[in-house]
Design an enzyme around this catalytic site. Structure first.
Site, PDB file in Angstrom:
ATOM      1  N   CYS A 235     -24.872  -9.197 -12.747  1.00  0.00           N
ATOM      2  CA  CYS A 235     -26.283  -8.885 -12.984  1.00  0.00           C
ATOM      3  C   CYS A 235     -26.626  -7.771 -12.003  1.00  0.00           C
ATOM      4  O   CYS A 235     -26.099  -6.669 -12.119  1.00  0.00           O
ATOM      5  CB  CYS A 235     -27.160 -10.121 -12.835  1.00  0.00           C
ATOM      6  SG  CYS A 235     -26.859 -11.117 -11.356  1.00  0.00           S
TER       7      CYS A 235
ATOM      8  N   GLY B 245     -25.284 -10.264  -8.344  1.00  0.00           N
ATOM      9  CA  GLY B 245     -24.203 -11.150  -8.747  1.00  0.00           C
ATOM     10  C   GLY B 245     -24.264 -12.533  -8.146  1.00  0.00           C
ATOM     11  O   GLY B 245     -23.228 -13.191  -8.000  1.00  0.00           O
TER      12      GLY B 245
ATOM     13  N   ASP C  46     -27.360 -14.683  -8.906  1.00  0.00           N
ATOM     14  CA  ASP C  46     -28.358 -15.472  -9.630  1.00  0.00           C
ATOM     15  C   ASP C  46     -27.920 -15.694 -11.078  1.00  0.00           C
ATOM     16  O   ASP C  46     -27.304 -16.698 -11.403  1.00  0.00           O
ATOM     17  CB  ASP C  46     -29.725 -14.784  -9.568  1.00  0.00           C
ATOM     18  CG  ASP C  46     -30.339 -14.847  -8.177  1.00  0.00           C
ATOM     19  OD1 ASP C  46     -30.270 -15.912  -7.558  1.00  0.00           O
ATOM     20  OD2 ASP C  46     -30.885 -13.831  -7.709  1.00  0.00           O
TER      21      ASP C  46
END
Length: 762
Positions: free
Chosen positions: A419, A422, A424
């Site tokens: 994301c 890295g 959540d």
């Protein structure tokens, strides 16, 4: 702690809970608020012997970190109206305490506030003084997870068969990447020197590393943070080499140890069949079928002559969990997403999972629908529940995890997930997809290992997201408040306007060289400073340490709660496939916030090691394992596997149309939360505006070196750069920083409604 308490006991306190009134004595201890209710006198039906036994009073213990909001309503002396404290717990219990003496009420409020949000240090929490009972002491919960043992279980060890992976010790002292675990499984063909250079291209040096290796087809799930691509399209040959190696692991050849890939392909879950079997295609939902068609139709360039697992070269996937526009917007501050011209061996999928701020606001809206449960027995407002979007978010996580699991377990492909930082959305998708793929993680011990590995070891920011030390913003005094008014202080609508305004300021400051050393960038809600490099040593004072540990309300978010909620959905849909029960998940969420155990304290493996939590606190896993019978699912089938028998397959897949409210965790009955829907609520559970699929599809964009599929029509680009720059220009135009600005009155194709973009920066 005792110095935080102005009063330790208040008698004749009136308590409202669940619409009922009772009289209690309020006790305030260093770590708990205790409500003691006198026991009811024995009934005349009891025998004389039983009647002579002194009845025990009823006690309700509330740990201070469980307090999410507290509102004090004072009343003038002599008014005849009792002052009140209204408390909302993180376990969604709502109570109101009415106290006749206004001074005692104020002292109680200040005492609770001081014990909740004025500690100043994690080490003053209950976990550091808690003495567990003997049954818990017999079990060493800290030893349940052993990283080397878990990697060996997956088939990776120095002495075992080389499955294409090795354990690197480049981070053994946490100097390489402070938020990563000490042991990093990486491709055997990649040296530590290459890792060192690749780390410079990933946010916070969170390089692509292995988290799961499929035992049947040797396909992998790796995870990382976003690349530092920026507007200039920066690249890293070492990062490209690392990702390529992750996607090029050799096929499993030792048939004596693992089932054949043929057997695996013939054994998908009944709810999500093998896409190659036409006889069962009808069982796929329209959303899932369209997602698979879009991914499989992408034309990829073959860049290696090595032998690969069937389908791996065609469908290898980089999953960017963020909405497409968000990822593009991050390029304005030097971050962003992979330029697929340099990753021609893969397809990139954007999943459109919203960031921590949206999730926090969503839960706040759920609370708004439940907030009067202390003074009323009426059911929650169903329309407000639907408007919260909570079920949409849970469905999106399940959809994304199912997409990853299909790629690995059915399409026999490799997947890299990231994301922003890295820790959540990446942790959510990684852990959930492994729950779908591997029955081991559905056992009690396996689930513990999964949480330890993908959440604790890989550095989910539990301290930041959970706000263990509370915040003064969560306490308020309402001199003229009316009963039933909103508990949450500091509310400011959905916050989108502020987010955009701050995003613009952050992006503009990034380009101002004179202020560069002071700039901060927030991705996934966590502030990144250019001075945060592990190589830069700073003097740490007592005050600065307290500020560092202090709760920042805008960094809190129910990320782990959502993971447990999604796990509950799977447990509800597949009640015989999990060893643990619903209460196990509910109590795990409770102890996330109770701070009774040291397991979830701090943000990463290094911080817990520095704080010596294993020596100084108890593990929450000792609590669960010492009460194993309470948390064991009576319907569990014992983990029996038979890929040829429906209901006993290795893989399970969620039924997205069956997502429901986890009523128990919200302290409501099933009818209140999951009763019949109506037109007013159905409209909030419909089509995602940015979805490529139908229904609740989470897939919002697909990109390869030659193809870009966005919210608009698919387009083929002979020049990959031209298409990417066009997409980037469309996204950046919405930021208004003078790069690719659209002409007045025009709309970005990726933002057809003209609404303000929700970006990753705060």
């Amino acid at each position: 702690m005792a110095d935080k308490l102005r009063v330790t006991k208040v008698e004749q306190v009136q308590v409202l809970a669940g619409g009922e009134v009772s009289l209690v004595t309020l006790h305030l201890t260093p770590h708990h608020l205790i409500l003691v209710r006198a026991a009811a006198p024995p009934s005349s039906q009891h025998s004389p012997k039983k009647a002579s036994t002194k009845p025990r009073p009823q006690e309700s213990w509330i740990a201070y970190p469980m307090i999410a909001f507290c509102t004090f309503r004072p009343t003038p002396h002599g008014s005849g109206i009792w002052s009140s404290l209204r408390i909302r717990g993180r376990d969604f219990k709502f109570i109101t305490l009415n106290i006749e003496d206004d001074k005692k009420a104020r002292d109680a409020y200040e005492s609770i506030k001081g014990a909740t949000c004025k500690l100043g240090s994690i080490e003053k929490l209950h976990a550091f003084v808690y003495d567990p009972p003997p049954p818990e002491k017999k079990i060493s919960g800290w030893e349940i997870y052993d990283a080397k043992a878990e990697w060996k279980r997956q088939g990776i060890s120095d002495k075992g068969l080389d499955r294409g992976w090795r354990i690197s010790k480049i981070n053994i002292d946490y100097a390489f990447s402070p938020t990563y675990p000490a042991l990093l499984p990486v491709p055997s063909s990649i040296s530590d020197n290459t890792l060192n250079y690749a780390g410079r291209y990933r946010s916070r040096v969170r390089i692509p590393v292995l988290t799961y290796l499929h035992p049947v087809n040797n396909c992998s799930i790796t995870r990382s943070s976003q690349p530092l691509a920026g507007l200039r399209g920066n690249r890293s040959i070492q990062d490209e080499k690392l990702v390529s190696a992750c996607f090029s692991a050799p096929a499993q050849t030792d048939d004596s140890d693992y089932p054949s890939s043929t057997q695996s392909r013939a054994s998908p879950s009944s709810s999500q069949p093998d896409l190659g079997l036409s006889s069962t295609e009808g069982e796929l939902s329209e959303t899932e079928r369209l997602e698979d068609e879009l991914l499989s139709s992408s034309t990829l360039e073959i860049v290696s002559d090595k032998q690969h697992v069937y389908g791996a070269q065609q469908h290898n996937l980089i999953v960017d969990a963020r909405p497409t526009v968000n990822a593009l917007a991050m390029q304005a501050v030097g971050l962003g997403s992979e330029n697929m011209d340099h990753y021609k061996f893969a397809t990139k999928a954007y999943l459109g999972i919203d960031n921590i701020h949206v999730m926090r606001d969503s839960l706040a809206k759920v609370v708004e629908a439940l907030k009067d449960s202390d003074i009323s027995k009426l059911p929650p407002n169903r329309e407000l529940l639907a408007k919260s979007g909570w079920l949409k978010h849970i469905t999106g996580l399940l959809d994304g995890a199912a997409l990853i699991a299909r790629q690995v377990g059915i399409q026999h492909s490799h997947v890299l997930i990231h994301c922003s930082d890295g820790w959540d959305r990446t942790s959510q998708l990684s852990a959930l997809s492994q729950l779908l793929l591997d029955p081991y993680y559905r056992t009690i011990e396996g689930f513990i290992v999964l949480v330890e590995k993908d959440w604790l070891a890989f550095g989910h920011m539990f301290q930041h997201r959970s706000g263990f030390l509370g915040s003064e913003k969560w306490f308020s005094v309402q001199n003229d408040a009316l009963a039933g008014s909103a508990i949450q202080p500091g509310g400011n609508g959905d916050g989108r306007g502020d987010a955009i305004e701050n995003a613009l300021l952050s992006a503009k400051r990034f380009f101002n060289k004179s202020n560069q050393s002071q700039d901060t960038i927030e991705s996934d809600g966590e502030t990144f400073s250019f001075e945060d490099s592990p190589k830069v040593k700073k003097s740490v004072t007592k005050d600065s340490q307290a500020d560092k540990e202090a709760t920042k309300p805008k960094e809190t978010s129910p990320v782990f709660h959502q993971f447990l909620d999604a796990t509950y959905q799977l447990l509800y849909q597949f009640p015989t496939r999990f060893e643990f029960n619903e209460r196990f998940l509910r109590r795990l969420l409770y102890h996330l916030y109770s701070c009774q155990y040291g397991t979830f304290l701090y943000n990463n493996e290094k911080s817990r090691l520095d704080a010596r939590v294993q020596e100084r606190t108890a593990s929450v896993w000792s609590y669960f394992l010492s009460r194993r019978s309470e948390f064991t699912n009576k319907e569990w089938d014992g983990g029996e596997l038979d890929d040829h028998v429906k209901g006993k397959e290795r893989l399970i897949f969620p039924r997205l149309d069956k997502t429901r409210w986890w009523s128990e965790v919200f302290n409501r009955n099933d009818a209140d939360m999951n009763g019949p829907t109506n037109t007013a609520t159905d409209k909030y559970l419909g089509l995602r505006e940015d979805s490529l699929g139908v229904g609740h599809g989470v897939l919002t964009g697909i990109e390869t070196a030659k193809t870009i599929v966005g919210a608009g029509p698919t387009r083929q680009d002979s020049n990959g750069n031209a298409g990417r720059i066009a997409s980037l220009r469309d996204g950046i135009a919405g930021l208004g920083i003078g790069i690719g600005r659209a002409s007045p009155g025009t709309k970005s194709p990726n933002n057809p409604t003209g609404e303000a973009m929700e970006v990753e920066m705060q």
